[in-house]
Design a protein around this motif. Structure first.
Motif, PDB file in Angstrom:
ATOM      1  N   PHE A 171      46.908  28.103  49.097  1.00 53.43           N
ATOM      2  CA  PHE A 171      48.439  27.939  48.482  1.00 53.43           C
ATOM      3  C   PHE A 171      48.771  26.631  49.058  1.00 53.43           C
ATOM      4  O   PHE A 171      49.666  25.832  48.277  1.00 53.43           O
ATOM      5  CB  PHE A 171      49.207  29.081  49.410  1.00 53.43           C
ATOM      6  CG  PHE A 171      48.883  30.398  48.888  1.00 53.43           C
ATOM      7  CD1 PHE A 171      48.843  30.705  47.573  1.00 53.43           C
ATOM      8  CD2 PHE A 171      49.121  31.536  49.827  1.00 53.43           C
ATOM      9  CE1 PHE A 171      48.499  32.213  47.287  1.00 53.43           C
ATOM     10  CE2 PHE A 171      48.997  32.820  49.555  1.00 53.43           C
ATOM     11  CZ  PHE A 171      48.786  33.304  48.137  1.00 53.43           C
ATOM     12  N   PRO A 172      48.771  25.958  50.247  1.00 51.60           N
ATOM     13  CA  PRO A 172      49.318  24.797  50.806  1.00 51.60           C
ATOM     14  C   PRO A 172      48.653  23.752  49.918  1.00 51.60           C
ATOM     15  O   PRO A 172      49.224  22.745  49.594  1.00 51.60           O
ATOM     16  CB  PRO A 172      48.994  24.714  52.109  1.00 51.60           C
ATOM     17  CG  PRO A 172      48.581  25.988  52.724  1.00 51.60           C
ATOM     18  CD  PRO A 172      48.212  26.798  51.427  1.00 51.60           C
ATOM     19  N   TYR A 202      39.008  32.340  42.473  1.00 51.37           N
ATOM     20  CA  TYR A 202      37.943  33.121  42.878  1.00 51.37           C
ATOM     21  C   TYR A 202      38.032  33.991  44.156  1.00 51.37           C
ATOM     22  O   TYR A 202      37.313  34.481  44.608  1.00 51.37           O
ATOM     23  CB  TYR A 202      36.879  32.022  43.049  1.00 51.37           C
ATOM     24  CG  TYR A 202      36.085  31.553  41.903  1.00 51.37           C
ATOM     25  CD1 TYR A 202      35.237  32.539  41.326  1.00 51.37           C
ATOM     26  CD2 TYR A 202      36.384  30.318  41.349  1.00 51.37           C
ATOM     27  CE1 TYR A 202      34.491  31.914  40.197  1.00 51.37           C
ATOM     28  CE2 TYR A 202      35.767  29.723  40.168  1.00 51.37           C
ATOM     29  CZ  TYR A 202      34.756  30.751  39.555  1.00 51.37           C
ATOM     30  OH  TYR A 202      34.156  30.481  38.583  1.00 51.37           O
ATOM     31  N   ALA A 203      39.132  33.633  44.915  1.00 49.12           N
ATOM     32  CA  ALA A 203      39.572  34.369  46.009  1.00 49.12           C
ATOM     33  C   ALA A 203      40.237  35.733  45.743  1.00 49.12           C
ATOM     34  O   ALA A 203      39.955  36.672  46.299  1.00 49.12           O
ATOM     35  CB  ALA A 203      40.483  33.598  46.892  1.00 49.12           C
ATOM     36  N   HIS A 204      41.248  35.684  45.022  1.00 47.95           N
ATOM     37  CA  HIS A 204      42.113  36.882  44.694  1.00 47.95           C
ATOM     38  C   HIS A 204      43.271  36.740  43.508  1.00 47.95           C
ATOM     39  O   HIS A 204      43.919  35.680  43.430  1.00 47.95           O
ATOM     40  CB  HIS A 204      43.170  36.976  46.084  1.00 47.95           C
ATOM     41  CG  HIS A 204      43.707  38.546  46.010  1.00 47.95           C
ATOM     42  ND1 HIS A 204      44.880  38.682  46.548  1.00 47.95           N
ATOM     43  CD2 HIS A 204      43.152  39.480  45.761  1.00 47.95           C
ATOM     44  CE1 HIS A 204      45.088  39.889  46.477  1.00 47.95           C
ATOM     45  NE2 HIS A 204      44.186  40.504  45.994  1.00 47.95           N
ATOM     46  N   LEU A 205      42.686  37.313  42.540  1.00 40.33           N
ATOM     47  CA  LEU A 205      43.398  37.169  41.153  1.00 40.33           C
ATOM     48  C   LEU A 205      44.835  37.591  41.274  1.00 40.33           C
ATOM     49  O   LEU A 205      45.665  36.808  40.768  1.00 40.33           O
ATOM     50  CB  LEU A 205      42.899  38.074  40.070  1.00 40.33           C
ATOM     51  CG  LEU A 205      41.429  37.612  39.734  1.00 40.33           C
ATOM     52  CD1 LEU A 205      40.667  38.777  38.645  1.00 40.33           C
ATOM     53  CD2 LEU A 205      41.243  36.237  39.318  1.00 40.33           C
ATOM     54  N   VAL A 206      45.134  38.842  41.923  1.00 34.76           N
ATOM     55  CA  VAL A 206      46.631  39.018  41.927  1.00 34.76           C
ATOM     56  C   VAL A 206      47.507  38.135  42.848  1.00 34.76           C
ATOM     57  O   VAL A 206      48.492  37.750  42.503  1.00 34.76           O
ATOM     58  CB  VAL A 206      46.596  40.473  43.085  1.00 34.76           C
ATOM     59  CG1 VAL A 206      47.986  40.639  43.243  1.00 34.76           C
ATOM     60  CG2 VAL A 206      45.939  41.351  42.230  1.00 34.76           C
ATOM     61  N   ALA A 208      46.785  34.854  42.776  1.00 33.96           N
ATOM     62  CA  ALA A 208      46.976  33.612  41.724  1.00 33.96           C
ATOM     63  C   ALA A 208      47.988  33.998  40.706  1.00 33.96           C
ATOM     64  O   ALA A 208      48.965  33.068  40.481  1.00 33.96           O
ATOM     65  CB  ALA A 208      45.729  33.530  41.122  1.00 33.96           C
ATOM     66  N   LEU A 209      48.230  35.188  40.334  1.00 34.34           N
ATOM     67  CA  LEU A 209      49.371  35.672  39.489  1.00 34.34           C
ATOM     68  C   LEU A 209      50.470  35.422  40.297  1.00 34.34           C
ATOM     69  O   LEU A 209      51.558  34.898  39.746  1.00 34.34           O
ATOM     70  CB  LEU A 209      48.992  37.032  38.951  1.00 34.34           C
ATOM     71  CG  LEU A 209      50.321  37.662  38.158  1.00 34.34           C
ATOM     72  CD1 LEU A 209      50.525  36.916  37.133  1.00 34.34           C
ATOM     73  CD2 LEU A 209      49.725  38.993  37.862  1.00 34.34           C
ATOM     74  N   ALA A 357      53.239  44.201  36.785  1.00 31.27           N
ATOM     75  CA  ALA A 357      52.854  45.354  37.392  1.00 31.27           C
ATOM     76  C   ALA A 357      51.649  45.762  38.158  1.00 31.27           C
ATOM     77  O   ALA A 357      51.637  46.617  38.673  1.00 31.27           O
ATOM     78  CB  ALA A 357      53.354  46.784  36.509  1.00 31.27           C
ATOM     79  N   SER A 358      50.688  44.943  37.905  1.00 27.87           N
ATOM     80  CA  SER A 358      49.196  45.162  38.358  1.00 27.87           C
ATOM     81  C   SER A 358      49.262  44.732  39.743  1.00 27.87           C
ATOM     82  O   SER A 358      48.417  44.796  40.372  1.00 27.87           O
ATOM     83  CB  SER A 358      48.176  44.194  37.279  1.00 27.87           C
ATOM     84  OG  SER A 358      48.488  43.139  37.363  1.00 27.87           O
ATOM     85  N   ILE A 359      50.401  43.984  40.064  1.00 24.35           N
ATOM     86  CA  ILE A 359      50.514  43.618  41.592  1.00 24.35           C
ATOM     87  C   ILE A 359      50.686  44.894  42.406  1.00 24.35           C
ATOM     88  O   ILE A 359      50.328  44.811  43.393  1.00 24.35           O
ATOM     89  CB  ILE A 359      51.513  42.546  41.821  1.00 24.35           C
ATOM     90  CG1 ILE A 359      51.102  41.154  40.981  1.00 24.35           C
ATOM     91  CG2 ILE A 359      52.058  42.301  43.376  1.00 24.35           C
ATOM     92  CD1 ILE A 359      52.364  40.168  40.971  1.00 24.35           C
ATOM     93  N   GLN A 360      51.100  45.881  41.951  1.00 30.44           N
ATOM     94  CA  GLN A 360      51.254  47.176  42.432  1.00 30.44           C
ATOM     95  C   GLN A 360      52.236  47.038  43.606  1.00 30.44           C
ATOM     96  O   GLN A 360      53.334  47.925  43.705  1.00 30.44           O
ATOM     97  CB  GLN A 360      49.895  47.509  43.224  1.00 30.44           C
ATOM     98  CG  GLN A 360      48.863  47.982  42.146  1.00 30.44           C
ATOM     99  CD  GLN A 360      47.599  48.415  42.717  1.00 30.44           C
ATOM    100  OE1 GLN A 360      46.949  47.591  43.608  1.00 30.44           O
ATOM    101  NE2 GLN A 360      46.965  49.690  42.612  1.00 30.44           N
TER     102      GLN A 360
END
Length: 592
Positions: A171-172, A202-206, A208-209, A357-360
């Protein structure tokens, strides 16, 4: 609200001493973050500890069998397998698999990986804070808080969300390189933006979205009408998407072949049931989600800290420091927006934005709150830090009030983080690794769409032989049974149908005595089936790249050269940088 004298003569302090102090703060924060974990042999029984350890064991096993990028996990779903790493990003599992080798233990490997991630997370935040705020203790305090704020602690000890923990590293860096690239930047800045955005995917698609949803408005706000300047960061993000294609494209396209609907249908998967003020028994389970109370408290403690730090920063920062004041206001808005997305009133946005919504879990937006609050505290401390001549220091009373308020709120957040760290018992021991819940972890979302009973799969017990001849007489013997490869010897006088105890999924291919063999899903479990003629035969099954995965691999490979070409060419395009502070505007766009 601030002093009237411009801070032109203000000094940042001795660089070596300030750097050492910041390094010490980050080291102490990383130690405090991981102290409960290192003090116990077992892991905390966080929400996803069974799943993550299962996938780590399966990923490591496939690597040891020669799969450079394991896509299939053999033991998942009671031994029927799953295309787990068609759907899941692999970065954490590569790191933890490598770290597990010296110890021979996934538990020890995970702990070593978390030590590495904590160090990288603090360092990457400090790189951003040093440039946006200035080097020294304020930036070091911000980095320490980035590690220790409640939601980050909750991700380790309450949720055991290892992929999301990995995302904190990026993130930073994305913010750092995005601003540099937007303002001209160097070739390394452009490459850094592309690589760090790809790293996040590559770490976390959620994550990233989620992060992209707030990153885009921030970029638009930053350009303020200089639309041509958006070209560089947008191309940088596009190159990052290309580099991440081997991970992203199969997950997006091939989810249509899996019962991915379970992600939203599961008892706690509907985002509408997961807003922070909704704390009702989960449908079909009869008990409340234990994470609700901690995330409710962390949302409010981090919001109060972020807004108070923004007020202090704006009150004590010189009016002439336009960039810092604007950053403080922007981060406060970002912190508030992330909090808003956790409230039920934001439901129309959740329904409007595709894939949101896929973030849940709306409280996942607290990753942004942690970043914003830590940066705001660093900005407030920098504004109140007593350096320079008396004429360039804020009034003592105002500084004392601001620092006192921050101290109280920081103490509240750290106390909450300490409480969260010990909510779950530390009883996930080496013995747990051999339990059925780990060895045969059930994930209905990763079953083939032909399997219609996925909703009740967790309550079913499946017993399917590895390979059996179901039509006609004869014998089937297993010669080789690896994660992505099976070799069978079949001897049948009449031939017949063979059922293999593995879920069918695109990518499974078969060869009968070296010739192509048609595979199909068999009822009731959608297991692999095929027909064999009479006689003795050797059948080889492999889980190979589909056209989508192969194309994604080529896109990723080509994107390496595209990124290099764009990094070389784009810095030569010069756009107006009106409104940028001199230090940023003076950076050479064609630098090395």
């Amino acid at each position: 609200m601030g002093p009237t004298t411009a801070p032109g003569a203000q000094a940042a302090g001795p660089p070596v001493r300030d750097g050492a102090a910041a390094t010490l703060l980050i080291g102490l924060a990383a130690l405090a973050l991981l102290a409960p974990l290192l003090a116990h042999g077992p892991l905390p029984r966080g929400s996803d500890v069974f799943a993550h350890n299962h996938y780590l064991i399966e990923f490591s096993k496939a690597l040891s069998e020669g799969d450079l990028w394991p896509r299939w996990t053999e033991g998942t779903n009671q031994g029927l397998g799953a295309p787990s790493f068609v759907m899941l990003p692999p970065l954490f599992y590569y790191l933890a698999s490598a770290a597990s080798v010296p110890f021979g233990s996934p538990i020890a490997g995970t702990k070593l990986t978390l030590i590495l991630l904590a160090a990288l997370t603090g360092l990457c935040f400090y790189l951003l804070a040093r440039e946006w705020i200035g080097p020294g203790v304020p930036a070091g305090v911000g980095a320490a808080l980035y590690l220790l704020l409640p939601y980050h602690v909750l991700d380790i000890y309450q949720r055991y969300a290892m992929s999301e923990i990995t995302a904190f590293v990026f993130f930073p860096l994305i913010l750092l390189f995005a601003r540099r690239t937007l303002e001209g930047g160097s070739r390394r800045d452009f490459a850094g933006l592309s690589l760090t955005f790809a790293g996040l995917l590559y770490a976390h698609l959620v994550s990233a979205l989620l992060f992209s949803l707030l990153l885009v408005p921030w970029l638009v706000w930053e350009v303020r009408g200089r639309w041509g300047a958006l070209l560089r960061p947008l191309v940088g993000f596009a190159c990052g998407l290309g580099l991440s294609a081997p991970c992203l494209l199969p997950a997006v396209v091939e989810k249509a072949d899996a019962n991915i609907a379970w992600v939203r249908e599961m008892p706690n998967g509907d985002f509408r049931a997961n807003f922070i003020f909704k704390d009702e028994p989960l449908p079909g389970l009869g008990f409340k989600d234990p994470v609700k109370q901690p995330v409710l408290r962390s949302a409010h403690s981090q919001l109060l800290l972020g807004l108070a730090a923004a007020w202090v920063a704006l009150a004590l920062t010189f009016p002439s420091e336009v960039r810092r004041r604007r950053d403080a206001a922007t981060l406060a808005v970002g912190c508030g927006a992330a909090y808003f997305m956790q409230l039920e009133i934001s439901t129309p946005l959740w329904k409007l934005v595709p894939e949101l919504a896929s973030i849940q879990f709306p409280w996942r937006f607290q990753t942004v709150m942690v970043l914003a609050a830590a940066l705001l505290v660093a900005m407030a401390l920098r504004a109140a830090w007593p350096v320079g001549s008396p004429a360039t220091i804020s009034p003592a009373g105002k500084r004392r009030l601001g620092l006192g308020l921050l101290l109280v709120l920081v103490a509240i957040n750290l106390g909450l983080a300490a409480w969260i760290a010990f909510l779950k018992p530390f009883d996930f021991s080496a013995e747990r690794l051999a339990s059925p819940g780990v060895v045969h972890w059930i994930e209905p979302a990763f079953t083939p769409v032909q399997f219609k009973a996925y909703r009740t799969f967790k309550r079913r017990r499946v017993s399917v032989p590895r390979a059996v001849l179901t039509g006609g007489g004869g014998n089937v013997s297993v010669v080789t049974w690896q994660t992505s490869r099976r070799v069978l010897e079949i001897d049948s006088a009449s031939g017949g149908r063979v059922e293999v105890g593995t879920f069918w999924f695109p990518g499974w291919t078969g060869r009968l005595d070296g010739s192509s063999l048609e595979l199909r899903p068999l009822d009731p479990y959608a297991t692999i089936g095929f027909d064999v003629p009479p006689g003795r035969h050797t059948v080889e099954l492999r889980f190979e790249a589909t056209p989508v995965r192969a194309a994604a691999g080529w896109i990723g490979f080509a994107s390496i050269f595209t990124t290099i070409a764009c990094a070389w060419w784009l810095p030569h395009l010069r756009f107006p940088v009106t409104g940028v502070e001199p230090a940023a505007a003076a950076r050479s766009p064609g630098g090395p």
